[in-house]
Motif scaffolding. Sequence first.
Motif, PDB file in Angstrom:
ATOM      1  N   ALA A  43       0.392  -1.750  -0.243  1.00  0.00           N
ATOM      2  CA  ALA A  43       0.226   0.005   0.255  1.00  0.00           C
ATOM      3  C   ALA A  43       0.827   0.908  -0.268  1.00  0.00           C
ATOM      4  N   GLY A  44       1.968   1.117   0.735  1.00  0.00           N
ATOM      5  CA  GLY A  44       2.544   2.087   0.749  1.00  0.00           C
ATOM      6  C   GLY A  44       3.566   2.735  -0.755  1.00  0.00           C
ATOM      7  N   MET A  45       4.270   1.644  -1.195  1.00  0.00           N
ATOM      8  CA  MET A  45       4.740   1.310  -2.466  1.00  0.00           C
ATOM      9  C   MET A  45       3.668   2.256  -3.761  1.00  0.00           C
ATOM     10  N   LEU A  46       2.039   1.577  -3.988  1.00  0.00           N
ATOM     11  CA  LEU A  46       1.688   1.745  -4.869  1.00  0.00           C
ATOM     12  C   LEU A  46       1.110   3.207  -4.699  1.00  0.00           C
ATOM     13  N   PRO A  47       1.154   4.510  -4.311  1.00  0.00           N
ATOM     14  CA  PRO A  47       1.396   5.483  -4.758  1.00  0.00           C
ATOM     15  C   PRO A  47       2.312   5.887  -5.802  1.00  0.00           C
ATOM     16  N   ARG A  48       3.905   5.383  -5.441  1.00  0.00           N
ATOM     17  CA  ARG A  48       5.031   5.570  -5.909  1.00  0.00           C
ATOM     18  C   ARG A  48       5.830   4.895  -7.732  1.00  0.00           C
ATOM     19  N   VAL A  49       4.483   3.857  -7.470  1.00  0.00           N
ATOM     20  CA  VAL A  49       4.551   3.319  -9.220  1.00  0.00           C
ATOM     21  C   VAL A  49       4.110   3.116  -9.795  1.00  0.00           C
ATOM     22  N   ARG A  50       3.771   3.285 -10.974  1.00  0.00           N
ATOM     23  CA  ARG A  50       2.791   2.994 -12.402  1.00  0.00           C
ATOM     24  C   ARG A  50       1.986   2.136 -11.712  1.00  0.00           C
ATOM     25  N   ASP A  51       1.811   0.899 -11.493  1.00  0.00           N
ATOM     26  CA  ASP A  51       0.788   0.381 -11.255  1.00  0.00           C
ATOM     27  C   ASP A  51       1.350  -0.885 -10.358  1.00  0.00           C
ATOM     28  N   VAL A  52       0.675  -2.293  -9.744  1.00  0.00           N
ATOM     29  CA  VAL A  52       0.986  -3.033  -9.243  1.00  0.00           C
ATOM     30  C   VAL A  52       0.138  -4.314  -9.111  1.00  0.00           C
ATOM     31  N   ARG A  53       0.933  -5.327  -9.494  1.00  0.00           N
ATOM     32  CA  ARG A  53       0.373  -6.491 -10.440  1.00  0.00           C
ATOM     33  C   ARG A  53       0.271  -8.030  -9.114  1.00  0.00           C
ATOM     34  N   ARG A  54      -0.544  -9.286  -9.100  1.00  0.00           N
ATOM     35  CA  ARG A  54      -0.786  -9.649  -8.028  1.00  0.00           C
ATOM     36  C   ARG A  54      -1.375 -10.661  -9.255  1.00  0.00           C
ATOM     37  N   ALA A  55      -0.167 -12.274  -9.494  1.00  0.00           N
ATOM     38  CA  ALA A  55      -0.821 -12.827 -10.459  1.00  0.00           C
ATOM     39  C   ALA A  55      -1.216 -14.188 -10.259  1.00  0.00           C
ATOM     40  N   GLY A  56      -0.314 -14.377  -8.655  1.00  0.00           N
ATOM     41  CA  GLY A  56      -0.102 -15.383  -8.153  1.00  0.00           C
ATOM     42  C   GLY A  56       0.709 -16.715  -8.740  1.00  0.00           C
ATOM     43  N   SER A  57       1.207 -16.667  -9.392  1.00  0.00           N
ATOM     44  CA  SER A  57       1.786 -17.285  -9.253  1.00  0.00           C
ATOM     45  C   SER A  57       3.780 -16.587  -9.661  1.00  0.00           C
TER      46      SER A  57
END
Length: 286
Positions: free
Chosen positions: A189-203
């Motif tokens: 949550a702290g990183m999210l505003p500082r990057v383009r976006d975050v992904r979580r694919a599960g592998s």
Amino acid sequence: MQARAESEPLSDDPAVLRAVAEQVAREAAEHLRSLPPPRQPAGGDVAGAVRTKSSPTDVVTAADEAVEALIRSRLARLRPGEHVFGEEDGGDAGRARWVVDPIDGTVNYLYGIPAYSISVAAVLDGESLAGVVLDPVSGRTWSAARGGGATLDGRPLSVTVETDLAQSLVATGFSYRAERRARQARMVAGMLPRVRDVRRAGSSALDVCAVATGWLDGYVEHGLSWYDWAASGLIAAEAGAVVRVPGPPGATAPDDGLGAEAILVATPGIADALAALAREQGAAQV
């Protein structure tokens, strides 16, 4: 590839080991595709097909065990006498010559989400010499040999040339344990505003290979095991990524403020900034 003659010595050439890993991973994927799905539509009975390990959400299916058994059988024929360290049946990490993950992304597999993979790595003294990550759904095959580069379906790979963390697409993953998930969520949550976006694919293996392919700029996660990154980490490194891993079981993790169980994989242009951001957001406490 034919099984070797008994009189022939086993080769430690990374290219030879890469070919063995590719063959075994292909056969494992074929076997997995032949197995019945572990979870029936409309909540059918899955008793006996699925059990749990470290927590109620950490699942292992009969397919995980069947695929690892096949990999072990094939390696025993192609590389007799070499020790295998696997997710399901374990092994002596100190003697390991092969590190395997039969299904990385088992929850995805369980739910029918087409984002899971098979990993096979050849190692020597804890260092990966060759590695293959295969996506059984698409058939995509990532492959690398130490010093020999990395490929996707035979096409050479290289990471992105991104240098701005704010414009970077970053992936992560979460633990099966609720208390650690909460700490990971706070960090992300702290990183999210500082990057383009975050992904979580599960592998995790597919995420690391996505960095190698240029589909992602970086990846950071805590709590992974050797079999999760032994193959994918080499693929990313051979594609030009900066790869920070804890090391095999028993190894001393880097003292860099990211936490003993952190893995960070990134294109060189953002690697330092991504590590600094993770530290700032409490990576050492995750």
